[in-house]
Design a protein around this motif. Sequence first.
Motif, PDB file in Angstrom:
ATOM      1  N   TRP A   1      29.969 110.104 -51.039  1.00 26.13           N
ATOM      2  CA  TRP A   1      28.827 109.328 -50.742  1.00 26.13           C
ATOM      3  C   TRP A   1      29.416 107.842 -50.732  1.00 26.13           C
ATOM      4  O   TRP A   1      29.114 106.798 -49.921  1.00 26.13           O
ATOM      5  CB  TRP A   1      27.790 109.576 -51.328  1.00 26.13           C
ATOM      6  N   SER A   2      29.981 107.339 -51.847  1.00 27.65           N
ATOM      7  CA  SER A   2      30.366 106.021 -52.165  1.00 27.65           C
ATOM      8  C   SER A   2      31.322 105.380 -51.148  1.00 27.65           C
ATOM      9  O   SER A   2      31.111 104.373 -50.550  1.00 27.65           O
ATOM     10  CB  SER A   2      30.777 105.699 -53.697  1.00 27.65           C
ATOM     11  N   ALA A   3      32.322 106.265 -50.730  1.00 23.06           N
ATOM     12  CA  ALA A   3      33.301 105.797 -49.538  1.00 23.06           C
ATOM     13  C   ALA A   3      32.608 105.977 -48.440  1.00 23.06           C
ATOM     14  O   ALA A   3      33.073 104.930 -47.793  1.00 23.06           O
ATOM     15  CB  ALA A   3      34.342 107.140 -49.724  1.00 23.06           C
ATOM     16  N   CYS A   4      31.606 106.717 -48.093  1.00 20.65           N
ATOM     17  CA  CYS A   4      30.863 106.535 -46.735  1.00 20.65           C
ATOM     18  C   CYS A   4      30.180 105.424 -46.754  1.00 20.65           C
ATOM     19  O   CYS A   4      30.079 104.834 -45.608  1.00 20.65           O
ATOM     20  CB  CYS A   4      29.908 107.881 -46.609  1.00 20.65           C
ATOM     21  N   ALA A   5      29.352 105.091 -47.883  1.00 23.89           N
ATOM     22  CA  ALA A   5      28.644 103.780 -47.871  1.00 23.89           C
ATOM     23  C   ALA A   5      29.598 102.669 -47.418  1.00 23.89           C
ATOM     24  O   ALA A   5      29.160 101.733 -46.780  1.00 23.89           O
ATOM     25  CB  ALA A   5      27.828 103.421 -48.932  1.00 23.89           C
TER      26      ALA A   5
ATOM     27  N   VAL B   1      27.236 121.663 -49.761  1.00 19.72           N
ATOM     28  CA  VAL B   1      26.815 120.977 -48.478  1.00 19.72           C
ATOM     29  C   VAL B   1      26.539 119.779 -48.750  1.00 19.72           C
ATOM     30  O   VAL B   1      27.182 118.773 -48.251  1.00 19.72           O
ATOM     31  CB  VAL B   1      25.567 121.742 -47.799  1.00 19.72           C
ATOM     32  N   ARG B   2      25.572 119.350 -49.858  1.00 15.83           N
ATOM     33  CA  ARG B   2      25.375 117.836 -50.100  1.00 15.83           C
ATOM     34  C   ARG B   2      26.396 117.042 -50.518  1.00 15.83           C
ATOM     35  O   ARG B   2      26.241 115.735 -50.189  1.00 15.83           O
ATOM     36  CB  ARG B   2      23.990 117.853 -50.723  1.00 15.83           C
ATOM     37  N   ASP B   3      26.988 117.403 -51.477  1.00 17.86           N
ATOM     38  CA  ASP B   3      27.841 116.434 -52.097  1.00 17.86           C
ATOM     39  C   ASP B   3      29.417 116.606 -51.712  1.00 17.86           C
ATOM     40  O   ASP B   3      30.231 115.531 -52.214  1.00 17.86           O
ATOM     41  CB  ASP B   3      27.822 116.828 -53.643  1.00 17.86           C
ATOM     42  N   ILE B   4      29.712 117.607 -50.926  1.00 20.19           N
ATOM     43  CA  ILE B   4      31.059 117.670 -50.536  1.00 20.19           C
ATOM     44  C   ILE B   4      31.187 117.653 -49.092  1.00 20.19           C
ATOM     45  O   ILE B   4      31.799 116.805 -48.346  1.00 20.19           O
ATOM     46  CB  ILE B   4      31.699 118.922 -51.065  1.00 20.19           C
ATOM     47  N   ARG B   5      30.665 118.688 -48.527  1.00 19.81           N
ATOM     48  CA  ARG B   5      30.996 118.660 -46.831  1.00 19.81           C
ATOM     49  C   ARG B   5      30.116 117.657 -46.266  1.00 19.81           C
ATOM     50  O   ARG B   5      30.969 117.081 -45.079  1.00 19.81           O
ATOM     51  CB  ARG B   5      30.386 120.183 -46.512  1.00 19.81           C
ATOM     52  N   LEU B   6      29.039 117.347 -46.221  1.00 19.13           N
ATOM     53  CA  LEU B   6      28.326 116.322 -45.541  1.00 19.13           C
ATOM     54  C   LEU B   6      28.897 114.952 -45.651  1.00 19.13           C
ATOM     55  O   LEU B   6      29.302 114.223 -44.705  1.00 19.13           O
ATOM     56  CB  LEU B   6      26.897 116.244 -45.998  1.00 19.13           C
ATOM     57  N   PRO B   7      29.279 114.234 -46.898  1.00 16.24           N
ATOM     58  CA  PRO B   7      29.814 113.145 -46.930  1.00 16.24           C
ATOM     59  C   PRO B   7      31.213 113.247 -46.659  1.00 16.24           C
ATOM     60  O   PRO B   7      31.812 112.162 -45.912  1.00 16.24           O
ATOM     61  CB  PRO B   7      29.646 112.866 -48.548  1.00 16.24           C
ATOM     62  N   ARG B   8      32.068 114.154 -46.773  1.00 12.38           N
ATOM     63  CA  ARG B   8      33.295 114.395 -45.955  1.00 12.38           C
ATOM     64  C   ARG B   8      33.346 114.199 -44.473  1.00 12.38           C
ATOM     65  O   ARG B   8      34.051 113.441 -43.812  1.00 12.38           O
ATOM     66  CB  ARG B   8      34.018 115.541 -46.483  1.00 12.38           C
ATOM     67  N   THR B   9      32.294 114.983 -43.716  1.00 13.36           N
ATOM     68  CA  THR B   9      32.300 114.931 -42.504  1.00 13.36           C
ATOM     69  C   THR B   9      31.656 113.455 -41.955  1.00 13.36           C
ATOM     70  O   THR B   9      32.251 112.933 -41.081  1.00 13.36           O
ATOM     71  CB  THR B   9      31.266 116.114 -41.856  1.00 13.36           C
ATOM     72  N   LEU B  10      30.768 112.956 -42.434  1.00 16.14           N
ATOM     73  CA  LEU B  10      30.545 111.515 -42.215  1.00 16.14           C
ATOM     74  C   LEU B  10      31.308 110.393 -42.433  1.00 16.14           C
ATOM     75  O   LEU B  10      31.662 109.536 -41.676  1.00 16.14           O
ATOM     76  CB  LEU B  10      29.154 111.236 -43.014  1.00 16.14           C
ATOM     77  N   GLY B  11      32.245 110.589 -43.646  1.00 15.51           N
ATOM     78  CA  GLY B  11      33.173 109.834 -43.990  1.00 15.51           C
ATOM     79  C   GLY B  11      34.307 109.902 -43.006  1.00 15.51           C
ATOM     80  O   GLY B  11      35.002 108.851 -42.436  1.00 15.51           O
ATOM     81  N   ALA B  12      34.644 111.236 -42.414  1.00 16.82           N
ATOM     82  CA  ALA B  12      35.613 111.205 -41.398  1.00 16.82           C
ATOM     83  C   ALA B  12      35.385 110.367 -40.159  1.00 16.82           C
ATOM     84  O   ALA B  12      35.984 109.752 -39.317  1.00 16.82           O
ATOM     85  CB  ALA B  12      35.895 112.767 -40.893  1.00 16.82           C
TER      86      ALA B  12
ATOM     87  N   GLY C   1      40.754 103.224 -58.547  1.00 15.47           N
ATOM     88  CA  GLY C   1      41.766 102.372 -58.772  1.00 15.47           C
ATOM     89  C   GLY C   1      42.972 102.778 -57.432  1.00 15.47           C
ATOM     90  O   GLY C   1      43.525 101.715 -57.086  1.00 15.47           O
ATOM     91  N   LEU C   2      43.042 103.911 -57.120  1.00 15.83           N
ATOM     92  CA  LEU C   2      43.848 104.029 -55.765  1.00 15.83           C
ATOM     93  C   LEU C   2      43.397 103.537 -54.592  1.00 15.83           C
ATOM     94  O   LEU C   2      44.251 102.955 -53.824  1.00 15.83           O
ATOM     95  CB  LEU C   2      44.083 105.620 -55.713  1.00 15.83           C
ATOM     96  N   THR C   3      41.866 103.684 -54.610  1.00 17.48           N
ATOM     97  CA  THR C   3      41.293 103.137 -53.126  1.00 17.48           C
ATOM     98  C   THR C   3      41.400 101.528 -53.318  1.00 17.48           C
ATOM     99  O   THR C   3      41.853 101.107 -52.249  1.00 17.48           O
ATOM    100  CB  THR C   3      39.799 103.379 -53.112  1.00 17.48           C
ATOM    101  N   GLY C   4      41.330 100.638 -54.426  1.00 19.07           N
ATOM    102  CA  GLY C   4      41.522  99.391 -54.428  1.00 19.07           C
ATOM    103  C   GLY C   4      43.129  98.907 -54.249  1.00 19.07           C
ATOM    104  O   GLY C   4      43.135  97.981 -53.676  1.00 19.07           O
ATOM    105  N   ALA C   5      43.897  99.745 -54.805  1.00 19.77           N
ATOM    106  CA  ALA C   5      45.230  99.339 -54.390  1.00 19.77           C
ATOM    107  C   ALA C   5      45.698  99.702 -52.826  1.00 19.77           C
ATOM    108  O   ALA C   5      46.320  98.662 -52.402  1.00 19.77           O
ATOM    109  CB  ALA C   5      46.249 100.423 -55.371  1.00 19.77           C
ATOM    110  N   ALA C   6      45.029 100.659 -52.429  1.00 24.86           N
ATOM    111  CA  ALA C   6      45.312 100.742 -51.059  1.00 24.86           C
ATOM    112  C   ALA C   6      44.840  99.522 -50.222  1.00 24.86           C
ATOM    113  O   ALA C   6      45.429  99.029 -49.364  1.00 24.86           O
ATOM    114  CB  ALA C   6      44.722 102.029 -50.424  1.00 24.86           C
TER     115      ALA C   6
END
Length: 338
Positions: free
Chosen positions: A194-198, A53-64, A123-128
């Motif tokens: 979480w880093s992507a959300c931030a 819940v804390r490390d997968i679902r919650l950041p994924r939902t907030l990130g969406a 790496g992939l995020t920075g390239a995109a």
Amino acid sequence: MSVVMQADRRGLGLGLAMLLAAAVLLAVGVSVGSTGLAGLLDARQDPVAWQIVRDIRLPRTLGAWAAGALLGVAGAVAQGLFRNPLADPYLLGSASGAALGVALALVLTGLSPFATEWVVRLGLTGAAFGGAVAGVLLTLVLASGVVHTLRLLLSGVVVGVVLGAARDLVTLANPDILQAMQSFMLGSTGFVGWSACAVMLVLLLPMLAVAWSLGRTLDALALGEATAASLGLPLPAMRAALVGVIALATGASVAQTGLIAFVGLAAPHLVRSLAPVPYGRLVVLSALAGGLLLMAADVLARWLIAPQELPVGVLTGVLGGSYLLWLMHRRSRQGRLS
């Protein structure tokens, strides 16, 4: 004055309703997965369930939500800047540039598309992100700046086609990256942490502030460039700021989730159909609408064929495209009746 106040009330009510709906979807999102709602209810007793819940679902939902909000802001700004209701955030070549950047990164580094280490993701995020910004910069160079809106629009179309063809050539020459590229092109929120959300939330706030502050410029541009210029507005500088909002908001979203279709195009239309407001408020409400649309699509993508997932970009394309087709049909029918 009463009409303006009524529009403000409708806009405020719509914003509060979308925030409430987002809160409900957040609760649903952290409960949808292979372990279902039971895993959420037992999270306090089960460390594994709590970690899911804390490390997968919650950041994924907030990130969406954050990615959808960025696309909503970029879509509203693009439609106002180009005075075209069919303009979307990818119109300046950012999508093709991001896809080409990911393709080149996969080829040059030989990274596994299924690796989840933070180095790989960075790496992939920075390239995109770099590819998206480079695509917009190339559009600006081809258009000789932001002086002429039509030239900027046409340059974006040309750059998108050329960079898309370059991406296809890279993929054909390296077929081993085809599956990874397909995942990026279809869009996914599965790797958002979480880093992507931030990153997305930190960028969302200034993008919203700039777009909101330039709301009067977008209102003036809606009346025509000649009218906007007659008001004494520094149009070149303001266009540059608006293009910067589109580039950074789109690049940040695409870098984290891949290419998500129709969210940036449909969110402003949804707001206009429910609460016609000036552009300053429209960009804020479009951010809320975009976040809500992508969050709902993410939940559906996890739930429809659980425990497997659908690409979230496919769902946004189906739902957003269907909504726009219905909206066009309704308006054409109203036009015939009138």
